[in-house]
Enzyme design. Structure first.
Site, PDB file in Angstrom:
ATOM      1  N   ASP A 169      29.519  24.464 -13.996  1.00 50.86           N
ATOM      2  CA  ASP A 169      29.220  25.881 -13.878  1.00 50.86           C
ATOM      3  C   ASP A 169      30.153  26.509 -12.834  1.00 50.86           C
ATOM      4  O   ASP A 169      30.078  26.183 -11.661  1.00 50.86           O
ATOM      5  CB  ASP A 169      27.745  26.118 -13.516  1.00 50.86           C
ATOM      6  CG  ASP A 169      27.262  25.232 -12.374  1.00 50.86           C
ATOM      7  OD1 ASP A 169      27.750  24.098 -12.221  1.00 50.86           O
ATOM      8  OD2 ASP A 169      26.387  25.681 -11.624  1.00 50.86           O
ATOM      9  N   GLU A 178      34.841  20.953  -1.478  1.00 50.18           N
ATOM     10  CA  GLU A 178      34.223  20.658  -2.766  1.00 50.18           C
ATOM     11  C   GLU A 178      35.227  20.553  -3.899  1.00 50.18           C
ATOM     12  O   GLU A 178      35.071  19.731  -4.814  1.00 50.18           O
ATOM     13  CB  GLU A 178      33.216  21.771  -3.069  1.00 50.18           C
ATOM     14  CG  GLU A 178      32.504  21.669  -4.399  1.00 50.18           C
ATOM     15  CD  GLU A 178      31.650  22.894  -4.687  1.00 50.18           C
ATOM     16  OE1 GLU A 178      30.622  22.752  -5.375  1.00 50.18           O
ATOM     17  OE2 GLU A 178      32.007  24.000  -4.236  1.00 50.18           O
TER      18      GLU A 178
END
Length: 787
Positions: free
Chosen positions: A515, A711
């Site tokens: 996502d 990340e």
């Protein structure tokens, strides 16, 4: 950048590369009168550089052999790697040495510097001076973008601070900032600091920080003492009716949901409230049937979902929760596929003497078994609003790797390990049957599965403004406020089929773990994706082989009364492989595409998930050859694999913003699975090449930007890799002074990637040699290692 690697400590001193807890322990404080070894009077090595011949250096290495039983490597060899993947996960492809004595060949092979030691008499003053001089953009980090003089004078320890020497360069100064920040957080006002800690080889430093600082910082375990903080949720405005019938709204809830059939947990958590009446904790049972309507009904009463517990053998009234590692520091929840990637890194640092990371890996797997048995799926994360949503399934491989590591380091625990494996496989079978291979996720026509979670209404956990653009036309259509529209839409007072469709796919994108991306937008629930079906093939093979190899080809399923056999699961795998080839493989384009089950055609979006069939070994040798030869070049960029290609993503702009799982961004799980997949089919050179690119990019950002580990990355050449311009920004970049967590699967990718590289490649990354320069200057005997 100076890069002095780990050097010998004196017997009177603490290891200069010890954990922060030991390095900054009270006994090392020069302000303590009882300290004789690291006080201002401490005797240190000479500040002058000493010379050592290459023969002398090798003599030092020979001393390691007698101490550790290792063999001195041929440092002159041009081919220091062994073929195949991966290197043994219990060892590294570098000589083992006592961890208190790290020596690295200097860049010229004939000299090495002896590090100094600094006496910092006032940490706060030194921090203030450092930031004032060097942090010109005032973000409490020292990076290559700061315009300071890049030098600071520190007093030497052997002169009791009278003589000064300079610390120079972005890397050393940012490391100084980090060490001062850590010392201050330990309550220190003074310190003696080893220069070797500032000019530590960046590969060694990142590896050390991940193992000694990042993993512990990301570890969570619910206890009586922290349950309120763990359960606290600020994403959703809680709304409930009090005893007087008044509607109460607040931005913070502290609630814990317990499965209907775990009364011991319900009693335990309620006892915390009874023992501490001031504790604000709402403990609630979940019903036996959990469906979309129930999930919607508690949207405004969010809570943490209980995980696995064991009876405390020392206190029968106490329950011990299984530990786990979270993706990033802002999370307290156990997340889905992040956990598998994290386990790959954790298991690399397990020994018979230190099984902490094995306990974490086992704990996360036990928690997944618990979720399947009590919540009917491995959850996106253990919060109430995720009850209808799973994540990419990795349980079987996660359990097998934990099982094998357990037998390796604790061979006398076979019975317990086998029981663990049995429960894991039975849970995976249950998940396979009730989540992935039934309606609505199974497409009966193709025999393939889709991400298609349960859910009604608007996902409540998103930012308040997340769906403003989507809802705007409906708000105008009904001429009511957005809050009123959401309430009426969620309560089905307003029915909008197109909006139902939008949110169906929105939830499916989140279940996929990707996502968001234009690959899945507006169609996710109708795509039989390459990634999901490759994972399910791996489940089928793993289940079949485990039943055959460990349970005498007959495993009783207590839930169904059925005897599971390997034959049935091998047949399932064979059929899925046939279906994947028929519907997902594109011979002309040499790539695996997703298949749109409603439109009955391939969705030709080029995604790095095309390499997942190599990881699961569902691809044929011919498919793998075409994929590597013709499609790998589409994704290989300066810093590794890009998530999707520019050609298929298309142009972005104000009305079509960047999506974080698209070009030009790269993600650790995409790299890891591709490395393994390429090596599975003996494309070891391509795997090593991609590993070098990714690790170099990570290390470059780590050195230039104050030890940052984030990340995701922008993998394009010339980009500032950790600065990601996408809808969710980047996790792990916003810290003051020192990064203390990194990011879970990125930490793992660094540790795991190192197992593919020989000593020369690791040294080259530590020296920040760019990928193209490294690859271009390999000699003939080395080039095959990267092609």
């Amino acid at each position: 950048m100076a890069a002095i690697n780990h050097t010998r400590k004196r017997s009177e001193d603490i290891d200069p590369f010890d954990t922060a807890e030991n390095y900054y322990h009270a006994k090392t404080d020069p302000a303590r009168a009882t300290n004789t070894s690291r006080s201002g009077r401490v005797r240190t090595l000479s500040m002058a550089e000493s010379k050592a011949s290459k023969a002398g250096f090798l003599a030092v290495l020979e001393s390691y052999e007698s101490a550790s039983g290792t063999t001195t490597p041929d440092l002159t060899s041009s081919n220091e790697a062994s073929e195949g993947y991966p290197m043994d996960l219990t060892t590294e492809n570098i000589p083992k040495k006592p961890n208190h004595y790290h020596v690295r060949r200097a860049s010229l092979d004939d000299s090495w510097t002896v590090p100094k030691r600094f006496l910092i008499k006032d940490i706060n003053t030194t921090l203030d001076e450092l930031l004032l001089n060097e942090d010109t953009d005032h973000n409490c980090q020292i990076t290559i973008e700061d315009l300071g003089p890049k030098t600071l004078l520190l007093g030497t320890a052997n002169s009791n601070g009278f003589n000064h020497t300079a610390v120079r360069g972005t890397y050393m100064l940012s490391n100084l900032l980090q060490e001062l920040t850590i010392a201050k957080r330990f309550g220190r006002t003074q310190m003696i600091l080893d220069e070797s800690r500032l000019c530590e080889n960046p590969v060694s430093r990142m590896k050390r920080l991940i193992n000694s600082m990042f993993w512990p910082s990301l570890t969570r375990q619910i206890t009586k003492e922290n349950i309120v903080e763990m359960a606290k949720d600020t994403k959703i405005v809680e709304e409930y009716e009090d005893e007087n019938g008044n509607i109460v709204k607040r931005h913070e809830s502290v609630r814990l949901y317990i499965p209907y059939n775990r009364p011991e947990q319900f009693k335990f958590y309620n006892s915390i409230k009874e023992e501490h009446p001031d504790v604000e904790l709402d403990v609630q049972y979940l019903p036996e049937k959990i469906d979309a309507e129930f999930i919607k009904s508690i949207n405004k009463r969010p809570g943490l979902l209980a995980l696995e517990t064991q009876r405390d053998p020392k206190d029968p009234t106490n329950l011990i929760n299984e530990p786990y590692v979270v993706p990033g520091g802002r999370f307290n929840e156990l997340y889905g596929w992040d956990s598998y990637m994290i386990v790959l890194g954790l298991l690399l640092n397990v020994t018979p003497e230190n099984q902490t990371n094995l306990k974490l890996s086992r704990g996360m797997t036990e928690n997944f078994i618990y979720e399947i048995n009590h919540y009917n799926k491995i959850l996106n994360a253990n919060r109430s609003y995720y009850l209808g949503r799973s994540q990419p399934p990795f349980l079987t491989d996660m359990a097998l790797k934990t099982f094998h590591k357990t037998l390796e380091v604790s061979p006398d625990s076979t019975e317990d390990a086998t029981d663990f494996l049995k429960r894991s496989i039975l849970a995976a079978i249950r998940e396979y049957n009730i989540v992935w291979c039934c309606s609505p996720r199974l497409d009966p026509d193709t025999g393939l599965s889709c991400y298609h979670p349960e859910g009604v209404g608007i996902p409540p956990e998103t930012e308040a403004s997340h769906f403003d653009a989507i809802l705007k036309e409906y708000v105008e259509k009904y001429n009511i406020t957005q809050e009123e529209f959401i309430q009426k839409y969620n309560d089905r007072e307003i029915v909008e089929p197109d909006l139902d469709e939008y949110f169906l796919h929105d939830r499916a994108v989140r279940e996929s773990g990707h996502d968001t991306t234009y690959r899945l937008e507006g169609k996710a629930a109708y795509l039989a994706t390459v990634d999901l079906n490759a994972l399910l093939y791996k489940y089928e093979i793993d289940i079949a082989e485990t039943i055959r190899d460990y349970f005498e080809d007959a495993l009783l399923n207590p839930e169904t009364g059925k005897i599971e056999s390997s034959k049935e699961w091998f047949e399932k795998a064979k059929q899925r492989q046939t279906n994947i080839t028929k519907y997902l493989w594109n011979e002309e384009d040499s790539i695996f595409y997703d298949y749109h089950v409603k439109e009955k055609k391939q969705h030709d979006y080029e995604s790095a998930t095309c390499f997942w069939p190599l990881w699961s070994k569902v691809a044929t040798e011919e498919q793998a050859d075409l994929l590597v030869r013709n499609s790998l070049p589409k994704f290989e960029e300066y810093g590794g694999l890009v998530s999707g290609t520019l050609r298929l993503r298309g142009e972005v702009g104000i009305h079509r913003p960047s999506r974080q799982w698209d070009y030009p961004f790269g993600w650790a799980p995409q790299q890891i699975l591709a490395w393994i997949g390429l090596a599975n089919y003996n494309y070891n050179g391509a795997a090593r090449r991609l590993v070098y690119r990714w690790l170099h990019m990570m290390t470059r950002a780590f050195v230039d930007y104050n030890g940052v580990v984030v990340e995701k990355y922008n993998v394009l050449k010339g980009a500032v890799p950790h600065k990601v311009d996408a809808e969710y920004g980047n996790q792990g970049a916003d810290f003051k002074g020192v990064a203390t967590e990194g990011f879970g699967w990125v930490n793992s990718s660094f540790l795991f990637g190192l197992t593919f590289l020989n000593l020369q490649a690791q040294r080259s990354i530590g020296a920040l040699i760019p990928p193209e320069t490294f690859l271009k200057n390999l000699n003939e005997s080395q080039r095959d290692l990267y092609s």
